[in-house]
Design an enzyme around this catalytic site. Sequence first.
Site, PDB file in Angstrom:
ATOM      1  N   GLU A  76      61.764   9.948-119.517  1.00 33.96           N
ATOM      2  CA  GLU A  76      61.083  11.171-119.116  1.00 33.96           C
ATOM      3  C   GLU A  76      61.214  11.363-117.607  1.00 33.96           C
ATOM      4  O   GLU A  76      61.017  10.437-116.830  1.00 33.96           O
ATOM      5  CB  GLU A  76      59.594  11.111-119.485  1.00 33.96           C
ATOM      6  CG  GLU A  76      58.828  12.375-119.074  1.00 33.96           C
ATOM      7  CD  GLU A  76      57.356  12.300-119.379  1.00 33.96           C
ATOM      8  OE1 GLU A  76      57.014  12.441-120.568  1.00 33.96           O
ATOM      9  OE2 GLU A  76      56.568  12.100-118.439  1.00 33.96           O
ATOM     10  N   THR A  84      59.156  17.173-117.999  1.00 33.42           N
ATOM     11  CA  THR A  84      57.759  17.548-118.186  1.00 33.42           C
ATOM     12  C   THR A  84      57.476  18.966-117.707  1.00 33.42           C
ATOM     13  O   THR A  84      58.282  19.619-117.041  1.00 33.42           O
ATOM     14  CB  THR A  84      56.824  16.581-117.459  1.00 33.42           C
ATOM     15  OG1 THR A  84      57.039  16.716-116.040  1.00 33.42           O
ATOM     16  CG2 THR A  84      57.073  15.153-117.867  1.00 33.42           C
ATOM     17  N   ARG A 107      49.846  20.949-126.226  1.00 32.88           N
ATOM     18  CA  ARG A 107      48.848  21.939-125.849  1.00 32.88           C
ATOM     19  C   ARG A 107      48.892  22.180-124.356  1.00 32.88           C
ATOM     20  O   ARG A 107      48.857  23.311-123.883  1.00 32.88           O
ATOM     21  CB  ARG A 107      47.443  21.460-126.243  1.00 32.88           C
ATOM     22  CG  ARG A 107      46.368  22.519-126.031  1.00 32.88           C
ATOM     23  CD  ARG A 107      44.986  21.905-125.926  1.00 32.88           C
ATOM     24  NE  ARG A 107      44.826  21.105-124.698  1.00 32.88           N
ATOM     25  CZ  ARG A 107      43.707  20.463-124.381  1.00 32.88           C
ATOM     26  NH1 ARG A 107      42.682  20.489-125.212  1.00 32.88           N
ATOM     27  NH2 ARG A 107      43.622  19.780-123.252  1.00 32.88           N
ATOM     28  N   GLY A 108      48.956  21.107-123.594  1.00 31.56           N
ATOM     29  CA  GLY A 108      49.004  21.197-122.137  1.00 31.56           C
ATOM     30  C   GLY A 108      47.642  20.959-121.504  1.00 31.56           C
ATOM     31  O   GLY A 108      46.601  21.183-122.121  1.00 31.56           O
ATOM     32  N   ARG A 141      47.911  16.782-138.372  1.00 32.54           N
ATOM     33  CA  ARG A 141      48.012  18.242-138.370  1.00 32.54           C
ATOM     34  C   ARG A 141      49.310  18.705-137.700  1.00 32.54           C
ATOM     35  O   ARG A 141      49.956  19.658-138.169  1.00 32.54           O
ATOM     36  CB  ARG A 141      46.813  18.850-137.646  1.00 32.54           C
ATOM     37  CG  ARG A 141      45.493  18.733-138.393  1.00 32.54           C
ATOM     38  CD  ARG A 141      44.363  19.373-137.604  1.00 32.54           C
ATOM     39  NE  ARG A 141      44.615  20.799-137.365  1.00 32.54           N
ATOM     40  CZ  ARG A 141      43.892  21.558-136.571  1.00 32.54           C
ATOM     41  NH1 ARG A 141      42.868  21.026-135.896  1.00 32.54           N
ATOM     42  NH2 ARG A 141      44.173  22.841-136.413  1.00 32.54           N
ATOM     43  N   PHE A 177      45.185   6.375-112.992  1.00 32.92           N
ATOM     44  CA  PHE A 177      45.782   7.315-113.938  1.00 32.92           C
ATOM     45  C   PHE A 177      45.372   6.952-115.367  1.00 32.92           C
ATOM     46  O   PHE A 177      45.029   7.824-116.180  1.00 32.92           O
ATOM     47  CB  PHE A 177      47.302   7.289-113.776  1.00 32.92           C
ATOM     48  CG  PHE A 177      48.030   8.284-114.637  1.00 32.92           C
ATOM     49  CD1 PHE A 177      47.514   9.549-114.876  1.00 32.92           C
ATOM     50  CD2 PHE A 177      49.254   7.950-115.196  1.00 32.92           C
ATOM     51  CE1 PHE A 177      48.201  10.465-115.656  1.00 32.92           C
ATOM     52  CE2 PHE A 177      49.943   8.852-115.986  1.00 32.92           C
ATOM     53  CZ  PHE A 177      49.424  10.115-116.220  1.00 32.92           C
TER      54      PHE A 177
END
Length: 289
Positions: free
Chosen positions: A9, A40, A99-100, A158, A210
């Site tokens: 990433e 990202t 979703r963010g 979901r 973090f």
Amino acid sequence: MPAPQISFEFFPPRSVEASFRLHDTVQALAPLGPEFVSVTYGAGGTTRRLTHEAVSAIQRTAGLRVAAHLTCVDATREETLEIARGYAAEGVRDIVALRGDPPKGAERFVPHPEGFADSCELISALRETGDFTIRVGAYPDRHPEAASDTADIDWLRRKIDAGADGAITQFFFEAETFFRFRDACVKAGIDKPILPGILPIENWANTRRFAERCGAKVPAWLDDAFATARSEGREEARSVELATALCSELLKGGAGHLHFYTLNKPQLTRDICRALGIGPSPDTSGRRS
């Protein structure tokens, strides 16, 4: 044991200097033959344009399979799908649908009046296009917004039902955390690949803060390990040792793919991969043969 698949990433650069750092990071890690790399999306959609530019540049210059992060934040449904259609037109076929995080200063996520209410709605809309491999986020430790200990697995179920092809986990520090989560997912009927997310620890104090913000549990022994390493001047070596041990346990336990959060700093990730016996691919295109 067969060589594991790997992925990386990156985050989009916000300055000229950061652009050079991203380029150098991609060039340093591409020879390891990642299955894909992801880029990202900033909190509140703040890097929408930068993410698109980084995805395009990596795909064009490095020849890597790139997964673009896409969120529901601060955009209408049509604006979000237009971004996705733009990726498809450029040949990008992988999306990490999230979703963010809320915009800076906001305490919680509030959907745009004409936007997607959550990641499941975004996944369903992307699936209807038929253009993408869709991966989503997963949380081995309880997400700060989770209503219960089982809520994260319920949400992942979901998202899979909405059309996701697999998931990438938040980082964690002990292999048992991942195995416990994976087994609970299997029990819940989730049969899609779940890739463990690995965060090489460049700075323990920053990583610890973090982790606390995102709900990742911090074992006490890590504080002791890095306190000793700091006193000995061996913090980087200890980081490589611990991450290599974690990855080895994951591979022995059946994880066939490792996803590294590089923070656009390649050295630790490259050293960990080398310690695991993951070397440059003979394929000159940079892809694993």
